[in-house]
Scaffold this motif. Structure first.
Motif, PDB file in Angstrom:
ATOM      1  N   ILE A   1      37.892  53.246  46.667  1.00  0.00           N
ATOM      2  CA  ILE A   1      36.833  52.580  45.893  1.00  0.00           C
ATOM      3  C   ILE A   1      37.421  51.605  44.996  1.00  0.00           C
ATOM      4  N   ALA A   2      38.488  51.918  44.291  1.00  0.00           N
ATOM      5  CA  ALA A   2      38.994  51.100  43.304  1.00  0.00           C
ATOM      6  C   ALA A   2      39.502  49.685  43.669  1.00  0.00           C
ATOM      7  N   GLN A   3      39.943  49.883  45.106  1.00  0.00           N
ATOM      8  CA  GLN A   3      40.353  48.647  45.683  1.00  0.00           C
ATOM      9  C   GLN A   3      39.151  47.598  46.114  1.00  0.00           C
ATOM     10  N   ALA A   4      38.138  48.503  46.652  1.00  0.00           N
ATOM     11  CA  ALA A   4      37.074  47.797  47.212  1.00  0.00           C
ATOM     12  C   ALA A   4      36.172  47.147  45.862  1.00  0.00           C
ATOM     13  N   ALA A   5      36.290  47.658  44.742  1.00  0.00           N
ATOM     14  CA  ALA A   5      35.745  47.170  43.571  1.00  0.00           C
ATOM     15  C   ALA A   5      36.632  45.854  42.974  1.00  0.00           C
ATOM     16  N   LEU A   6      37.873  45.988  43.258  1.00  0.00           N
ATOM     17  CA  LEU A   6      39.008  44.658  42.885  1.00  0.00           C
ATOM     18  C   LEU A   6      38.380  43.679  44.027  1.00  0.00           C
TER      19      LEU A   6
ATOM     20  N   GLN B   1      35.054  42.040  43.111  1.00  0.00           N
ATOM     21  CA  GLN B   1      35.078  41.352  41.781  1.00  0.00           C
ATOM     22  C   GLN B   1      35.907  40.077  42.063  1.00  0.00           C
ATOM     23  N   CYS B   2      36.778  39.980  42.935  1.00  0.00           N
ATOM     24  CA  CYS B   2      37.403  38.657  43.150  1.00  0.00           C
ATOM     25  C   CYS B   2      36.675  37.822  44.209  1.00  0.00           C
ATOM     26  N   ARG B   3      35.794  38.408  44.911  1.00  0.00           N
ATOM     27  CA  ARG B   3      35.062  37.477  45.724  1.00  0.00           C
ATOM     28  C   ARG B   3      33.915  36.864  44.908  1.00  0.00           C
ATOM     29  N   ARG B   4      33.551  37.435  43.780  1.00  0.00           N
ATOM     30  CA  ARG B   4      32.579  36.664  42.922  1.00  0.00           C
ATOM     31  C   ARG B   4      32.915  35.554  42.205  1.00  0.00           C
ATOM     32  N   ASN B   5      34.350  35.463  41.972  1.00  0.00           N
ATOM     33  CA  ASN B   5      34.985  34.348  41.706  1.00  0.00           C
ATOM     34  C   ASN B   5      35.846  33.616  42.604  1.00  0.00           C
TER      35      ASN B   5
ATOM     36  N   ALA C   1      35.915  30.834  44.090  1.00  0.00           N
ATOM     37  CA  ALA C   1      36.315  29.476  43.889  1.00  0.00           C
ATOM     38  C   ALA C   1      37.529  29.393  43.175  1.00  0.00           C
ATOM     39  N   SER C   2      37.886  30.267  42.096  1.00  0.00           N
ATOM     40  CA  SER C   2      38.793  30.001  41.211  1.00  0.00           C
ATOM     41  C   SER C   2      39.986  31.127  41.639  1.00  0.00           C
ATOM     42  N   MET C   3      39.741  31.637  42.530  1.00  0.00           N
ATOM     43  CA  MET C   3      40.989  32.766  42.847  1.00  0.00           C
ATOM     44  C   MET C   3      42.198  32.249  43.348  1.00  0.00           C
ATOM     45  N   PRO C   4      43.306  32.444  42.890  1.00  0.00           N
ATOM     46  CA  PRO C   4      44.305  31.896  43.718  1.00  0.00           C
ATOM     47  C   PRO C   4      44.944  32.426  44.901  1.00  0.00           C
ATOM     48  N   ARG C   5      45.544  31.653  45.772  1.00  0.00           N
ATOM     49  CA  ARG C   5      45.660  31.911  47.226  1.00  0.00           C
ATOM     50  C   ARG C   5      46.696  33.238  47.154  1.00  0.00           C
ATOM     51  N   GLU C   6      47.515  33.209  46.192  1.00  0.00           N
ATOM     52  CA  GLU C   6      48.620  34.534  46.230  1.00  0.00           C
ATOM     53  C   GLU C   6      47.901  35.885  45.737  1.00  0.00           C
ATOM     54  N   LEU C   7      46.878  35.846  44.836  1.00  0.00           N
ATOM     55  CA  LEU C   7      46.087  36.903  44.686  1.00  0.00           C
ATOM     56  C   LEU C   7      45.342  37.356  45.741  1.00  0.00           C
ATOM     57  N   GLY C   8      44.705  36.402  46.484  1.00  0.00           N
ATOM     58  CA  GLY C   8      43.992  36.855  47.693  1.00  0.00           C
ATOM     59  C   GLY C   8      44.998  37.686  48.676  1.00  0.00           C
ATOM     60  N   GLU C   9      46.224  37.156  48.832  1.00  0.00           N
ATOM     61  CA  GLU C   9      47.043  37.782  49.818  1.00  0.00           C
ATOM     62  C   GLU C   9      47.384  39.057  49.187  1.00  0.00           C
ATOM     63  N   CYS C  10      47.754  39.267  47.807  1.00  0.00           N
ATOM     64  CA  CYS C  10      48.099  40.689  47.342  1.00  0.00           C
ATOM     65  C   CYS C  10      46.848  41.571  47.503  1.00  0.00           C
ATOM     66  N   ILE C  11      45.700  41.063  47.565  1.00  0.00           N
ATOM     67  CA  ILE C  11      44.652  42.022  47.607  1.00  0.00           C
ATOM     68  C   ILE C  11      44.555  42.553  49.183  1.00  0.00           C
ATOM     69  N   ALA C  12      44.886  41.480  49.908  1.00  0.00           N
ATOM     70  CA  ALA C  12      44.851  41.862  51.513  1.00  0.00           C
ATOM     71  C   ALA C  12      45.902  42.871  51.994  1.00  0.00           C
TER      72      ALA C  12
END
Length: 751
Positions: A369-374, A377-381, A383-394
Motif C-alpha cells: 500500500i505504501a509503495q502504491a501511495a508513493l 504521488q509521483c504520477r501527480r507530479n 512532469a517534474s519527476m526525475p528519470r532516476e526517481l521513476g527508475e527507483c520506483i519501478a
C-alpha cells in the motif's frame, strides 16, 4: 518440556500423514519395500517419542502396531487387502490416542483399542499357522527302542608326520567376536523430542533376540561440565554397548535408521580399533605396511602375504570381505565412506509459529500500500519527476512484488494434509452405512494459502458423508443397475484461472430432482407453484433445514450439513456448483481463491466509483456496438459475442450506485466479459478501465457487513477505499434472472 512436547506432537501429525500415505499406497496394490519401510518408520518414530514422555497408552498400542508391521517388512506377512484394512483401522486408533495425549480430551474407548490390538496380533499369529509345515510322520508310527553298547576306546592315537613344512603356523579358527556399538547423540536429537533411551531399547531388543543374548551398556559422562555450566539443551553423554557375536551388523544398523541423522555411531567387532576407542579407519586411508586390503585381490598369491593377513582373515570369516569391506573398517558405518550404510543428510528446515508468518504478511501488505501511495504521488507530479526517481520506483515495485510472492510461498501448503484426513471420514461413513466405497485422491500437491487448507476440512467432511449416505446406492441397488458393488468417489484439486478448483465426484444414483422438489415444497422452502430449472432444484439441497433423509442418523437427517458447506465456502470467497445426471452420479465443484491476502486486480470506474475486479475473472474487454445488443420482453438486455448471447449487466445500476444514470448502455461504452468457474459468462458495462494493480485484500464482513456482488475491499495508493467485485456472484445473479424469465415464459406458453 512443554515446548519439546509441542514439537513431538507436530512430528506425530507429520508421521500420521506419512502413515496414511503409505497405507493408501499399499491398499492400491503398491508393495514396494520403501513404502513398507516408510510405514514402519512412522509408527516406530511415534512409539519412540511417546516413550520419552511416558505416554504409556500410546507406547503400548504403537508397540503392537509396530510388531505387526515388522511382519510385513520382514516378508513373513503379505500385505493383502484384509491386512491393510486392519492397519487402517489401527491407524485411526493410533491417531485418536495421539489426540488424547495432546489435548487431554475424552479417552479412547478401551474396547476399541483392545479389539484393534487383537486384530493386529492375529496378523502374525494367523500367518504362522498358515505357514506351518504338515507333519510327515504317520499317525500309526510306533518308535522302536534301540540299545547301543558303547565300545571302549583302549588305544592310543599314533602321531603321523608327513614331513611337510609350509613355513608358517596355521591360524586357529576363532569364533566371531562380540559386537561393539558406540553412539553419541547430537543436540538436534533432543531438540526434536527423541531420546537416546530409544536407541538403547532397540539395541537391547536385538541382543535378547538371539539365544541367551544379553547386552552390556556403559555411559561415558567425561564430557559433562560442572553443574553451573550445564546447558539443558546440549548433548554431553555417549554410550558403548557390547552385544552378542550372533547379532548381525544389519540388525544394529536398522536401530539407527530412524535416528542416525542426529547421532554419530560406530559398529565394530571386539578387537577392532573403533571398539577400543581409537580413531575410525576411513575406507580411503592407506593400509598398514605389509597388509593387503581384503576387498582388493593381490597381484600374486604369495605365501608370506597369507601369513601376514591371517589375523584379518580370522576376523572376517563370518562375513565375506568382498561384499562387506567394513569387516576390517568398522568406522565406515559412521563416516559413510565407501560403506553400504551411509548416514542420511539432515534436512535444513526450521519451524516457525504461524502468527509470525501472518504478521509478516500483514507488514508486506502495508508495504504494498505504501509503495502504491508513493507511485500515485509521483504520477501527480510526473512532469517534474526525475528519470532516476521513476527508475527507483519501478525497481521498488518489482522488489515489493518479489517479497510478496516469497511470503506467499511460505504461507502456501499442499492440500495433501486435509485430503488424506478424508480417507478416515470415508471409512467411518462406510462403517455406519454398511456400504463399500473407495476414495481416490488427485492433485494432493496443489498448493494454496494455509488459511484455506485449515478451513477446508469441515466442508469436505460434510460433502463426503453426504455423497456416501445419499449419493452412493446400496449394494443390491448398484448390482441391479449394472454397476460394481464397490462405489467410487474422486476427490481432486487443481489450479485454474487464479483459483483452486476442488472436485468431489461420485458414481452414485445422482440427485433425484422430483424428490428434492417435493421435499422443498413440503418443508416450505419454496412455493408449491414455483417453476425451477434443474440447477435451481439442485441448489435446493443447500437450503437451511433441507434434508431428504427419512430418519435422523449420525450422518444425516437434521438438514444442517450442506447449508454449513455453502456458508463455509462463501465465507472463503468461493463458489460451489452442482452437476448431476440421474443414475450416473453427481459432481460438486468448489472454486476458491488461491489466497485471502492479495490479488491482481483491474481498476475500473462505474457509476462514478472506482472498483477492483480480479484479473483472473476477466476474459476480454471490448467496446459495445448497438447492433449487437438485444432486449428481452422484461426489459433485460443481452449482447451477442461471436454468435453467443450473454446477459448484459450495467455495473453501476446493478450495485445501486446513485451516480449511475441509466441502464441503457451508451454507444462506445466499455464492456468486460467475465467468466466463472463453470464457464458461465456475463458482460459488465463500465465507464472506463483505469489501471491494473496488485492489491491487498481487506475483509468486508469483519469491518462492515456482507454486500451482494462484493467480495472484499482494498486501500488504493491515494488512500481511498475501493470495493473488490465478486464476479461469479454478478454472473449468477444475471444468469439467474434470465433463466427465471425464460422459465416464466415457458410456463405461460405451456398454460
Amino acid at each position: 518440556m512443554g515446548d519439546i512436547l509441542l514439537v513431538f506432537f507436530q512430528e506425530c501429525d507429520e508421521q500420521l500423514q506419512e502413515l496414511e500415505r503409505g497405507l493408501s499406497a499399499l491398499s492400491d496394490g503398491e508393495s514396494e519395500q520403501e513404502t513398507i519401510n516408510a510405514v514402519f518408520r512412522a509408527v516406530h518414530s511415534i512409539k519412540g517419542g511417546a516413550a520419552s514422555f511416558g505416554l504409556e497408552n500410546l507406547v503400548r498400542f504403537a508397540h503392537v502396531f509396530e510388531s505387526s508391521l515388522d511382519g510385513v517388512r520382514s516378508g513373513r506377512v503379505a500385505p493383502t487387502q484384509d491386512v491393510v484394512k486392519i492397519f487402517l483401522k489401527a491407524m485411526d486408533v493410533l491417531s485418536d490416542l495421539v489426540v488424547e495425549a495432546r489435548d487431554g480430551g475424552p479417552s479412547v474407548d478401551p474396547g476399541r483399542i483392545a479389539e484393534s490390538q487383537i486384530e493386529l496380533e492375529s496378523i502374525i499369529g494367523g500367518n504362522a499357522e498358515a505357514h506351518k509345515t504338515d507333519d510327515v510322520v504317520p499317525s500309526d508310527f510306533v518308535p522302536i527302542p534301540m540299545d547301543f553298547v558303547p565300545v571302549p576306546m583302549d588305544f592310543e592315537p599314533v602321531p603321523v608326520d608327513f614331513g611337510l613344512d609350509f613355513g608358517f603356523d596355521p591360524a586357529p579358527v576363532q569364533a566371531p567376536a562380540p559386537l561393539i556399538v558406540t553412539f553419541c547423540p547430537h543436540d538436534a536429537m533432543y531438540a526434536r523430542g527423541d531420546d537416546a533411551r530409544n536407541i538403547l531399547i532397540g539395541l537391547t531388543d536385538a541382543a535378547v533376540a538371539v539365544e541367551g543374548g544379553e547386552i552390556t551398556v556403559t555411559c561415558d559422562a567425561s564430557a559433562l561440565p560442572p553443574f553451573d555450566a550445564l546447558e539443558p539443551d546440549r548433548s554431553y553423554l555417549s554410550w558403548r554397548a557390547v552385544l552378542p557375536a550372533e547379532v548381525l551388523e544389519d540388525t544394529v544398523q536398522s536401530v539407527f535408521d530412524w535416528g542416525g541423522d542426529v547421532c554419530d555411531f560406530t559398529i565394530s567387532r571386539e578387537g577392532d580399533p573403533a571398539s577400543e576407542g581409537g580413531e575410525a579407519i576411513a575406507a580411503t586411508d592407506a593400509q598398514p605396511s605389509g597388509e593387503t586390503p581384503l576387498d582388493v585381490a593381490p597381484p600374486e598369491p604369495a605365501v608370506p602375504a597369507l601369513a601376514e593377513t591371517s589375523s584379518a582373515v580370522t576376523a572376517a570369516q563370518a562375513t565375506p570381505a568382498v561384499s562387506r569391506p567394513d569387516a576390517i573398517q568398522p568406522a565406515a558405518v559412521a563416516s559413510g565412506a565407501n560403506g553400504a550404510n551411509v548416514r542420511r543428510t539432515e534436512q535444513a528446515t526450521i519451524r516457525v509459529d504461524l502468527p509470525r508468518i501472518d504478521n509478516l504478511m500483514d507488514l508486506v501488505g502495508e508495504l504494498v500500500i505504501a509503495q502504491a501511495a508513493l507511485e500515485s504521488q509521483c504520477r501527480r507530479n510526473n512532469a517534474s519527476m526525475p528519470r532516476e526517481l521513476g527508475e527507483c520506483i519501478a525497481s521498488m515495485q518489482s522488489l515489493t512484488r518479489d517479497i510478496q510472492d516469497a511470503v506467499m510461498a511460505v504461507r502456501a501448503q499442499p492440500v495433501r494434509s486435509v485430503f488424506q484426513r478424508m480417507q478416515r471420514v470415508v471409512r467411518e461413513a462406510c462403517s455406519m452405512t454398511g456400504k463399500d466405497v473407495v476414495l481416490t485422491l488427485e492433485g494432493e500437491d496443489t498448493e494454496v494459502d494455509r488459511t484455506l487448507v485449515e478451513k477446508l476440512s469441515d466442508p469436505l467432511t460434510h460433502m463426503l458423508r453426504n455423497a456416501i449416505d445419499h449419493g452412493i446406492e446400496k449394494v443390491e441397488d448398484r448390482l441391479a443397475a449394472g454397476k460394481p458393488a464397490i462405489g467410487h468417489i474422486l476427490l481432486s484439486a487443481s489450479h485454474r484461472s487464479g483459483h483452486i478448483l476442488i472436485t468431489i465426484k461420485d458414481d452414485g444414483g445422482g440427485i433425484n430432482r422430483e424428490r428434492v422438489l417435493a421435499t422443498a415444497i413440503k418443508r416450505g422452502i419454496i412455493a408449491p407453484d414455483a417453476v425451477l430449472t434443474d440447477d435451481e432444484i439442485n441448489n435446493l439441497i443447500f437450503a437451511p433445514g433441507f434434508s431428504t433423509a427419512d430418519t435422523i442418523s449420525n450422518l444425516s437427517g437434521r438438514g444442517v450439513g450442506m447449508d454449513v458447506v455453502k456458508q463455509a465456502i462463501l465465507s472463503l470467497g468461493g463458489r460451489i456448483t452442482i452437476q448431476s445426471v440421474p443414475g450416473n452420479g453427481t459432481v460438486f465443484c468448489l472454486s476458491l481463491p488461491l489466497t485471502l491476502a492479495v490479488l491482481d486486480g483491474m481498476l475500473i470506474v462505474a457509476g462514478g466509483a472506482t472498483m477492483v475486479i480480479p484479473v483472473s475473472s476477466v476474459v476480454e474487454t471490448m467496446i459495445i456496438k448497438p447492433q449487437d445488443t438485444y432486449v428481452l420482453p422484461d426489459g433485460k438486455k443481452m449482447v451477442s459475442i461471436r454468435g453467443d448471447c450473454i446477459p448484459l449487466v450495467p455495473l453501476g445500476s446493478e450495485l445501486g450506485l446513485s451516480a449511475a444514470v441509466s441502464d441503457e448502455p451508451r454507444d462506445g461504452a466499455v464492456m468486460l466479459i467475465v467468466e466463472n468457474e463453470s464457464g458461465a459468462r456475463a458482460g459488465l458495462v463500465v465507464d472506463e478501465i483505469r489501471d491494473q494493480a496488485h492489491v491487498v485484500i481487506k475483509s468486508m464482513e469483519k469491518n462492515y457487513r456482507r454486500i451482494p456482488g462484493v467480495s472484499a475491499a482494498t486501500i488504493l495508493g491515494d488512500g481511498s477505499v475501493s470495493l473488490i467485485l465478486d464476479a461469479p456472484a454478478l454472473i449468477a445473479s444475471a444468469v439467474g434472472r434470465i433463466n427465471t424469465k425464460l422459465s416464466d415464459a415457458r410456463a405461460v406458453l405451456a398454460a
